[in-house]
Design an enzyme around this catalytic site. Sequence first.
Site, PDB file in Angstrom:
ATOM      1  N   ALA A 158       0.803  -1.228   0.000  1.00 30.23           N
ATOM      2  CA  ALA A 158       0.000   0.000   0.000  1.00 30.23           C
ATOM      3  C   ALA A 158       0.834   1.276   0.000  1.00 30.23           C
ATOM      4  O   ALA A 158       0.637   2.151  -0.851  1.00 30.23           O
ATOM      5  CB  ALA A 158      -0.976  -0.014   1.180  1.00 30.23           C
TER       6      ALA A 158
ATOM      7  N   ASP B 105      -3.854  -2.701   4.021  1.00 29.96           N
ATOM      8  CA  ASP B 105      -4.085  -1.874   2.840  1.00 29.96           C
ATOM      9  C   ASP B 105      -5.136  -0.807   3.096  1.00 29.96           C
ATOM     10  O   ASP B 105      -5.178   0.196   2.393  1.00 29.96           O
ATOM     11  CB  ASP B 105      -4.519  -2.745   1.666  1.00 29.96           C
ATOM     12  CG  ASP B 105      -3.366  -3.596   1.144  1.00 29.96           C
ATOM     13  OD1 ASP B 105      -2.678  -3.137   0.216  1.00 29.96           O
ATOM     14  OD2 ASP B 105      -3.138  -4.688   1.678  1.00 29.96           O
TER      15      ASP B 105
ATOM     16  N   ARG C 271      -5.557   0.438  -8.572  1.00 26.24           N
ATOM     17  CA  ARG C 271      -5.898  -0.637  -7.627  1.00 26.24           C
ATOM     18  C   ARG C 271      -6.860  -0.059  -6.603  1.00 26.24           C
ATOM     19  O   ARG C 271      -6.518   0.905  -5.902  1.00 26.24           O
ATOM     20  CB  ARG C 271      -4.655  -1.211  -6.951  1.00 26.24           C
ATOM     21  CG  ARG C 271      -3.721  -1.942  -7.896  1.00 26.24           C
ATOM     22  CD  ARG C 271      -2.710  -2.796  -7.161  1.00 26.24           C
ATOM     23  NE  ARG C 271      -3.340  -3.972  -6.562  1.00 26.24           N
ATOM     24  CZ  ARG C 271      -2.681  -4.834  -5.772  1.00 26.24           C
ATOM     25  NH1 ARG C 271      -1.418  -4.618  -5.480  1.00 26.24           N
ATOM     26  NH2 ARG C 271      -3.305  -5.873  -5.278  1.00 26.24           N
TER      27      ARG C 271
END
Length: 565
Positions: free
Chosen positions: A48, A233, A88
């Site tokens: 992340a 994340d 993402r």
Amino acid sequence: MDDSSLVWDDGALVTIDQRGLPHEVRRLRLSTVDQVIDAIKTLAIRGAPAIGIAGAFGVVLATAAYTADGVVDEAAAQAEADRIAAARPTAVNLAWAVRRVRAKVGQGADAVLAETLEMLAEDGRVNRAAATNAADLVLSLCPDRPLRVLTHCNTGRLATSAFGTAIGTLRVLSERGALEQVLVDETRPLLQGARLTTWELAEAGIPHRLTIDSAAAWAMATGQVDCVLVGADRVTANGDVANKIGTYGLALAARHHGIPFVVVAPESTRDLSMATGGEIVVEERAAAEVTGFDGVATAPADTEVFNPAFDVTPGALVTAVVTENGVVHRSDPSRGAATASTTPELASDPSPGAAIADLARELYRRGWMPGTAGNISVRTGAAAVVTGSGLSKGELTAADMVIVRVADSTPVADHGRRPSAETTIHTAVYRTRPAQAVVHIHPPFATALATRSAVPGALGMLRITDYELIKGLGGDDPAVAEIPVFPNWPEVPRIGADIERYLLDHPGALPVLIIAGHGITSWGADLAQARDRAECLEALCELVSRTGSPAAFGPRDDFLEIGLT
């Protein structure tokens, strides 16, 4: 090897291609937005914090590409920033980082680059601070023995930009001589643990063993794990954690075996605009990642696949979430519910619950929250943390909080408590004002004054003039304060509806109000400001009560016209 995994070099982002590890350490040189997006999507860059910073460098490239003769085509550059942010969806850091740097696009590529380089430098400092905080916590939870720690996925310098989060914690524990061995989950489907974490731990000289994911619970059952350390994340307002698929199962097994389960992440990974993990979009990846590996088929052709890249672990299963600010979330295993810490080693817990409890005890000692009366809240994005119902404010702890949605006052994490009855008053303020904290208390002079002078069944107005203290209420006129006095309906949601309607119709109203016989409510940018305004209102009411002037009460007929009956 250079400790940094992301380097800006003469107009390009240079990074380690994580797809080649552990057998090949190759560098990628990314000089276009498409190359950055492709690297993020194909997991050449992953983790992340790392994809967030890479995305920010992508905005640098976009801004430079759409600059001609010193003038930036902002619309085109911002459109590219949108594409990068969408690369993402689950990890919040990517959108966070792009949002942070895109504000500089109009100033040119150099300004965007300067902000990105500052973010890069911050990442190393933040990771080390979070790792140190987590190591302190782990040693307090598991004292007096060398530790066997299980970790999942990869959370080191490859996943960040330097040092790492959960792996950073392992490095700190190793430096302190407190680590016996690390058990590394292989991490399906792309084996980030086997390929990347083992490589980083070997590089750092930390003893470790690799295991298949499905052996982790048995390792716990057979006494081979003292603590589980993972990254994240995304962490939502109630402490739910999105992380690499398999994390949820580890948390369940750890809870069953009484093993601490600790999440280490930067503050940028916390998404307080999301009330719960139910709102997280969980990315699903290609079937080929499961039906084969490295080009070799391991399943029959056309086999259907369920391949989520992440799962969401409920906050109630997370022993603690630790960031550079310390412990920001904690759960109580005995109650199976998320709480904030009340143990001595976590007394510095900066979570809203701890701050609310501290203020409640202070106001109780002053007699302004007697018994179970009064309530306090802090907004956290789309949610608010509010005191539980029916609890003595003199004994309130950070564990006694409820998280509710601002939109409809619905509890999303109740920790075994009911939210304060006045919750609808708090959320009415949050829906109509940019407030971050609300205090509702029962100080004697304001309560008595409003009760004696209220207009039954209608909105009253307390008008105070000519006191220096009026400035402390935060209004535009330092000489006059007009404070609405609301009827005290038996149904508290009706009071909240009255307040919301009034605040919508009176955008310039003071950030304080009175409910006849029911106390005063104030709000502000933080708890301190909300408290200060309540104190100021009580002081003014004391002056009016003791001197008899200058103040006046009267009805507000215009409020009757908007439907209060």
